[in-house]
Enzyme design. Sequence first.
Site, short mmCIF file in Angstrom:
data_model
loop_
_atom_site.label_atom_id
_atom_site.label_comp_id
_atom_site.label_asym_id
_atom_site.label_seq_id
_atom_site.Cartn_x
_atom_site.Cartn_y
_atom_site.Cartn_z
N ASP A 40 15.88 50.80 10.81
CA ASP A 40 15.22 50.40 9.57
C ASP A 40 14.51 51.60 8.97
OD1 ASP A 40 14.26 48.85 7.54
OD2 ASP A 40 12.75 47.81 8.73
N ASP B 91 18.56 49.65 3.40
CA ASP B 91 17.72 50.42 4.31
C ASP B 91 17.76 49.98 5.77
OD1 ASP B 91 16.53 48.00 3.82
OD2 ASP B 91 14.49 48.79 3.64
N GLU B 92 18.69 49.12 6.14
CA GLU B 92 18.70 48.69 7.54
C GLU B 92 20.09 48.29 7.99
OE1 GLU B 92 16.58 45.03 8.43
OE2 GLU B 92 16.72 44.39 6.33
#
Length: 413
Positions: A24, A121-122
């Site tokens: 993350d 983002d992850e």
Amino acid sequence: MARDAGTRHAGKTPGVTPWVLHVDMDQFLAAVEQLRHPELRGKPVVVGGDGDPTKRGVVSTASYEAREFGVHSGLPLRTAAKRCPDCVFLPVDADVYNEVSARVMAVLRETGCPVEVLGWDEAFVGVETEDPESFARGLAADVRAATDLDCSVGIGDNKLQAKIATGFGKPAGVARLTTASWFDVLGDRPPDAIWGIGAKTVAKLAALGITTVRQLAAADMAVLAKEFGPTTGPWLVLLGNGRGESEVDSTPYVPRSHGREVTYQRNVADWTEVATEIARLARQVAAEVTDRPVARLVVKVRYAPFVTVTHGASLPPGEQWPPGAIPPFDGQLPLSALSASGNPEAPDNLSAIADPSANGGPEGDSKNWAASFERAALAALAMFTPGRPVRLLGVRAEFADNPALPATGEWRP
């Protein structure tokens, strides 16, 4: 590469422990902006909307400096400005974030391990190693070397555990949460410490005397099934025990829906105008959905001050396919598809429409497609309580070929 290649295995290896890693990116959007604008490093930065905190909109990401003032994702921009008058507000720049995200995911895929992307983002990464912490630290170092951005990595036996573990590793750290440590770490915490459990569920659980993860894990499935439903109730008990999927699926993400919404700077009180806007949004979505069948249209209305309600209406089976699509014949084909398909099972009396100009050609098909969207969206709008001022409207098309939804074409509102 910072990782020791000898500690990872992309495939199933006997005697080697499998792990799920959750990677993350830390304060991703804000971090990208601070990288683009070095003068903003160390300052409270908020990314959201068009960057104007005097307008309606919500925070997409807040830097850690801004979070110290109580600013967080989902907070109205105006509220963020009140809590942190010195915040620097910036507009969302999706193109830049997509480019940086692609570089991050490329680093993860270079491991040779399966990567399941969750968003900008992850992502989950499935690894087999005897030292997951070393692997995770090396992976984070590789991401930083490629992007100059930090990430945190959670380690677990499954996705649920890895996702929760990431929170304990932030910022720029590594943390492990497994079945063996589950209750030591989470047992006495409230149920919303678990990914997937929100405030409304916590309130219902509290009414049943369940206020900790440990109590949720020991709850009677039958009691929870009565309160939450036959699927959700037992699922909550499984969550309480830290159970979850451990298979990391590297299949490329396929959107389940496509929609558009607009936030109005002044409330819309005239519901004739609301209907006009819903029709406009429905036609816009129809123009953007060109290659997948649609099962239903969902309308989203956010009443002032901030109450959100959704309702949906199904498209008839014969109107679910976009112009030019050739679905298998099931007796419900749209006329335009039948005329183009040459399907030998099509009824004989449809041969007269083999000429596309009978329906106005491609332009006529597109108009019919848009009209179907508009009818369904307005049917959904009719389920709302009219007359109340509205601050946001949205229309979303849910795809009929979504594997997570029923294949029968029968949709629940």
